[in-house]
Structures are given as structure tokens and as C-alpha cells.
Motif scaffolding. Structure first.
Motif, PDB file in Angstrom:
ATOM      1  N   UNK A  43      39.805  -6.391 -60.897  1.00 32.78           N
ATOM      2  CA  UNK A  43      39.371  -7.374 -59.902  1.00 32.78           C
ATOM      3  C   UNK A  43      40.005  -7.037 -58.565  1.00 32.78           C
ATOM      4  N   UNK A  44      39.201  -7.005 -57.510  1.00 33.80           N
ATOM      5  CA  UNK A  44      39.730  -6.706 -56.181  1.00 33.80           C
ATOM      6  C   UNK A  44      39.496  -7.887 -55.250  1.00 33.80           C
ATOM      7  N   UNK A  45      40.498  -8.209 -54.461  1.00 42.68           N
ATOM      8  CA  UNK A  45      40.400  -9.360 -53.565  1.00 42.68           C
ATOM      9  C   UNK A  45      40.790  -8.982 -52.154  1.00 42.68           C
ATOM     10  N   UNK A  46      40.161  -9.649 -51.206  1.00 41.25           N
ATOM     11  CA  UNK A  46      39.528 -10.929 -51.313  1.00 41.25           C
ATOM     12  C   UNK A  46      38.010 -10.811 -51.538  1.00 41.25           C
ATOM     13  N   UNK A  47      37.344 -11.941 -51.923  1.00 38.78           N
ATOM     14  CA  UNK A  47      37.924 -13.232 -52.243  1.00 38.78           C
ATOM     15  C   UNK A  47      38.697 -13.181 -53.551  1.00 38.78           C
ATOM     16  N   UNK A  48      39.615 -14.128 -53.697  1.00 43.60           N
ATOM     17  CA  UNK A  48      40.499 -14.110 -54.857  1.00 43.60           C
ATOM     18  C   UNK A  48      39.949 -14.892 -56.039  1.00 43.60           C
ATOM     19  N   UNK A  49      38.731 -15.396 -55.870  1.00 42.87           N
ATOM     20  CA  UNK A  49      38.015 -15.923 -57.033  1.00 42.87           C
ATOM     21  C   UNK A  49      37.788 -14.808 -58.049  1.00 42.87           C
ATOM     22  N   UNK A  50      37.764 -13.564 -57.589  1.00 39.82           N
ATOM     23  CA  UNK A  50      37.643 -12.425 -58.503  1.00 39.82           C
ATOM     24  C   UNK A  50      38.867 -12.340 -59.409  1.00 39.82           C
ATOM     25  N   UNK A  51      40.058 -12.616 -58.852  1.00 38.49           N
ATOM     26  CA  UNK A  51      41.281 -12.608 -59.662  1.00 38.49           C
ATOM     27  C   UNK A  51      41.235 -13.713 -60.711  1.00 38.49           C
ATOM     28  N   UNK A  52      40.816 -14.901 -60.271  1.00 37.15           N
ATOM     29  CA  UNK A  52      40.749 -16.037 -61.200  1.00 37.15           C
ATOM     30  C   UNK A  52      39.742 -15.768 -62.305  1.00 37.15           C
ATOM     31  N   UNK A  53      38.621 -15.136 -61.956  1.00 37.86           N
ATOM     32  CA  UNK A  53      37.605 -14.818 -62.963  1.00 37.86           C
ATOM     33  C   UNK A  53      38.153 -13.840 -63.995  1.00 37.86           C
ATOM     34  N   UNK A  54      38.909 -12.836 -63.542  1.00 35.59           N
ATOM     35  CA  UNK A  54      39.512 -11.877 -64.466  1.00 35.59           C
ATOM     36  C   UNK A  54      40.497 -12.578 -65.398  1.00 35.59           C
ATOM     37  N   UNK A  55      41.265 -13.502 -64.829  1.00 33.22           N
ATOM     38  CA  UNK A  55      42.239 -14.258 -65.628  1.00 33.22           C
ATOM     39  C   UNK A  55      41.546 -15.102 -66.693  1.00 33.22           C
ATOM     40  N   UNK A  56      40.521 -15.854 -66.311  1.00 34.38           N
ATOM     41  CA  UNK A  56      39.813 -16.720 -67.257  1.00 34.38           C
ATOM     42  C   UNK A  56      39.126 -15.880 -68.340  1.00 34.38           C
ATOM     43  N   UNK A  57      38.499 -14.787 -67.935  1.00 35.01           N
ATOM     44  CA  UNK A  57      37.836 -13.910 -68.906  1.00 35.01           C
ATOM     45  C   UNK A  57      38.856 -13.352 -69.894  1.00 35.01           C
ATOM     46  N   UNK A  58      40.032 -13.003 -69.413  1.00 35.33           N
ATOM     47  CA  UNK A  58      41.100 -12.507 -70.287  1.00 35.33           C
ATOM     48  C   UNK A  58      41.546 -13.577 -71.283  1.00 35.33           C
TER      49      UNK A  58
END
Length: 438
Positions: free
Chosen positions: A134-149
Motif C-alpha cells: 500500500x502506498x500513501x497518500x491517501x492513507x486510506x490505502x494503508x487502512x485497507x491493507x490493515x483491514x484486509x490483513x
């Protein structure tokens, strides 16, 4: 090996981080990875951002599969004729409901992140992903990677193209204590299998804030793409011709653009720069509204002259990434304009060095880009934003351009060779492989 790459800004977007994303996807596809990219919806790029580079999309490896999860564009909508019936009739209530969704994740892109998770789960059920980037910004990409994990156990790596909780331009935390962004960043980093930064200054700042997580942090600098820069013919400068200075990149209000113009006008009073021009290529601002504001601020007239005829500064407009090699080739000296403080590198500087021409800096002292430029033999840095100091650096760079030999240019290019995308991405790809083996 199958990787899900969460990169909101991806071609045909022209955002500054898109070149890193393009290179990463192409590199992985070229090294045996099955790459699926989740990117911004095209409607957002065309309507909200207002500009794209369609030719850049043609440079994506055909083996890369791109999907575009939907995004709620509530905050970017301004044409009331296109509002839905509920928002037209109950605008205040609609705004309150939208604000309530911000509590889920404190960013306007949170709906894209949520839809990315939903789509990723469907794809994962058909054929499993091995790792997520996941690359940011936006950092919703980080949150999506976290939730998917959390839902699947698939490891993920986050790539900080930008800082989430640090104001790069003011060198202080971006949010007050207790803001939800802090809890989200801690949550994401705790579970991440790798955390990537573009320079050492950013890595250090985050390592000091999260010392227990420092061991998983690494640096993957930006670089330059030989395929994009190929084809530019470098003509020898004729002593009888006025020198041409060039700037390539987006111009924003965060950059000392006015100082750049003032310094060039002053430098032109020197006999060696008589008749010299500074040509600016790129967009004025990231969004359409920024274009009008910067046009007025810099005083760009209908003929593209900036600040009046006497400055010698000309705004040439945007140029496709696929045509940028010709622009670089036409300049005798390249001007590196950057905003911010010590945490700013800028991906553009790597392209500048790859051309082997004199580079003159216009930025605050001590930015991270100086570490990259330190070994470049044709770098001219005033280490100041005072127009008189910058003007002197311009005069020195102009002299170097007039006296440039093939040997001097070869030495400059040799320094840039260590920053090709192929070289800087090797450790990153090895990191992803190690996560799968583990």
C-alpha cells in the motif's frame, strides 16, 4: 507470487507520486510477479482533479491488471445540478451524515479504502494474494491493507511516499494529540511486515516516534526511469545563443516560486545571462482551482510571460511524461524548485541528474534532496532563498553550461546511474519475496 498493490494515484493520474507507483508495478511485473493494482476511479481524475496524462497510461506493463474501486466524491462535488435528490433537499443533513462517516477513518478517501477491501476479498477468494503493498497518500490505502490483513492474514508493506502525521513543510506534527490519525497510524504500523520511506530523514522521524517498530523500517529512494528519458538528443550549446534554463514539474503554493522568478530576473542583469530565458513546464497546482490562483499570484499573462517581459520567465504549460525527454534536452541548465524542509526529496531531482546538465537549486537549506545532490558534480546551490544568492548560483550554473564538456557530462550521469529504478527497487522486491518465504 501474487501481489495486490493499493495505489490510489496511478496512471493516467499525473499526481507527483504516480511515477513511483508506475515504476513499482512495472518492476514487479517484469520480475515474475502477478500484479493487481487498485487505483482511483477515472471519474475522480477527470472531474475532481481535472487533468490526466493519457500517454503515461500506455507505459504500464500489459501484464499489470488495474481495477478502480469506487469513491464517494461528496466533498469534491460543487455543481448542485448533479447532486442527488436527498442532498438537494436536505443539504445540512447530508453534510452531517457525511461528516459522521469520517469517524470511521479520518480521510475523505475512506470510502475508496472500504470498497478496495470488499473487492480484494472477492478476488482473494478466487485466487489468493501472497502479499499486499500500500502506498500513501491517501492513507486510506494503508487502512485497507490493515483491514484486509486482519481478515485474511496476508502480510502487507506500507510505502510512505508522503508523511501521514508529519507536516513536511512546517516540520511539526500534522494533527493534535488525540486525533484519530495517530491511533490509525500506530495500528497500521504495528501489524505491517515492512515500512518503507523515501529518505533517511523521514525514516528517522518515524523511528523516534515508534522506536519498537524501527527494525521493520527501510529506505527505498525515488529514482529515474530510463525508458521515459530515452530519446532526448542533447545539442551542444552554441556560444552565440542565449542560455535556456528549464523547470519541469508541478508548481504549487508550497514552493518558493516567486523567489525563483525574482532571482532569475536579477540574474539576467549579468552580462553572461543577457537574453537568457527560464521556461516552466508543468501544471500550476494539483487541482483545477489551483491553476487560476497560481496564475494570478505569479502574474502569468496570456502569452505565458511570468511577472512581465523583463523577468525572462515563460510558462509553457504541461507536458506528457512520455515527451519530457525532449524538454530536458532543450535546456542548458535545469532549475530544481522544491518546497518544504529537511524531509523533502522530490522524485524530479533524479530525472534532472540523469540528464547530466548543471542543476541550480531554489529551495530552503537542508532539505533531504541535498543528500542525493551532494555527489553530483554540476550542482549549484545558494543554500539560501535570498534572490541575490540564488541569482549568483544561476550565473555560476550558466557558466558551467557554456563550458560543459562531454567528460563533465559523463561524470554527472555516472552519479545518476546509481538511482535508476531498476537498482533502487531491487531491495524492495527482495523484501517482498522474503515475506512470502517466511
Amino acid at each position: 507470487m501474487r501481489v495486490l498493490y493499493l495505489s490510489f494515484y496511478f496512471p493516467p493520474s499525473r499526481a507527483s507520486g504516480v511515477y513511483r507507483a508506475r515504476a513499482t508495478a512495472n518492476f514487479l511485473a517484469g520480475h515474475g510477479w502477478d500484479v493487481t493494482v487498485f487505483a482511483a476511479p477515472l471519474r475522480f481524475l477527470h472531474e475532481a482533479v481535472g487533468s490526466v496524462d493519457e500517454k503515461l497510461a500506455d507505459t504500464i506493463d500489459p501484464r499489470v491488471h488495474v481495477e478502480r474501486p469506487s469513491l464517494n466524491q461528496f466533498v469534491w462535488a460543487s455543481d448542485v445540478r448533479r447532486f442527488g435528490r436527498f442532498r438537494r433537499q436536505f443539504p445540512v443533513l447530508a453534510q452531517k451524515l457525511y461528516n459522521g462517516t469520517q469517524r470511521i477513518f479520518p480521510e475523505h478517501y475512506h470510502s475508496w479504502g472500504l470498497n478496495a477491501v470488499k473487492r480484494a476479498l472477492r478476488l482473494h477468494a478466487r485466487r489468493k494474494f501472497d502479499v499486499v503493498v500500500a502506498t500513501g497518500n491517501p492513507f486510506a490505502a494503508f487502512a485497507a491493507a490493515y483491514v484486509f490483513h486482519r481478515l485474511t492474514g496476508v502480510p502487507y508493506v506500507v510505502d510512505y511516499r508522503d508523511a501521514w502525521t508529519l507536516d513536511l513543510f512546517k516540520d511539526k506534527p500534522l494533527y493534535p494529540t488525540g486525533h484519530p490519525a495517530w491511533a490509525w497510524e500506530r495500528r497500521v504500523l504495528d501489524r505491517a511486515s515492512g515500512v518503507v520511506f523515501v529518505n533517511e530523514a523521514l525514516r528517522q522521524w518515524h523511528a523516534q516516534r515508534y522506536p519498537a517498530l524501527a527494525a521493520k523500517m527501510m529506505i527505498v529512494p525515488n529514482g529515474w526511469d530510463p525508458d521515459v528519458l530515452a530519446g532526448g538528443v542533447v545539442p551542444a550549446h552554441k556560444p552565440s545563443d542565449p542560455l535556456r534554463f528549464g523547470y519541469v514539474g508541478t508548481i504549487t503554493t508550497a514552493q518558493p516560486a516567486q523567489e525563483m522568478v525574482d532571482a532569475f530576473a536579477l540574474a539576467r542583469t549579468h552580462p553572461s545571462l543577457s537574453g537568457a530565458t527560464l521556461e516552466l513546464y508543468g501544471h500550476l497546482g494539483f487541482f483545477r482551482a489551483g491553476n487560476r490562483h497560481l496564475t494570478q499570484t505569479l502574474g502569468v499573462d496570456d502569452e505565458g510571460r511570468v511577472g512581465g517581459p523583463a523577468t525572462g520567465v515563460l510558462y509553457r504549460g504541461p507536458v506528457s511524461k512520455t515527451e519530457v525527454a525532449e524538454v530536458y534536452a532543450s535546456a542548458d541548465v535545469l532549475v530544481f524548485l522544491a518546497g518544504g524542509a529537511k524531509y523533502v526529496t522530490s522524485g524530479k531531482i533524479f530525472e534532472y541528474m540523469a540528464n547530466g546538465k548543471p542543476i541550480v537549486s531554489v529551495h530552503a537549506p537542508g532539505i533531504a534532496a541535498a543528500e542525493v545532490l551532494a555527489g553530483y558534480p554540476l550542482w549549484f546551490n545558494a543554500d539560501s532563498l535570498d534572490p541575490a544568492d540564488v541569482a549568483q548560483a544561476r550565473i555560476a550554473a550558466g557558466k558551467a553550461a557554456a563550458d560543459l564538456t562531454p567528460q563533465m557530462r559523463a561524470a554527472a550521469v555516472a552519479h545518476a546511474e546509481q538511482f535508476t529504478r531498476e537498482k533502487v527497487l531491487v531491495p524492495f522486491e527482495a523484501k517482498l519475496r522474503s515475506l512470502i518465504r517466511r
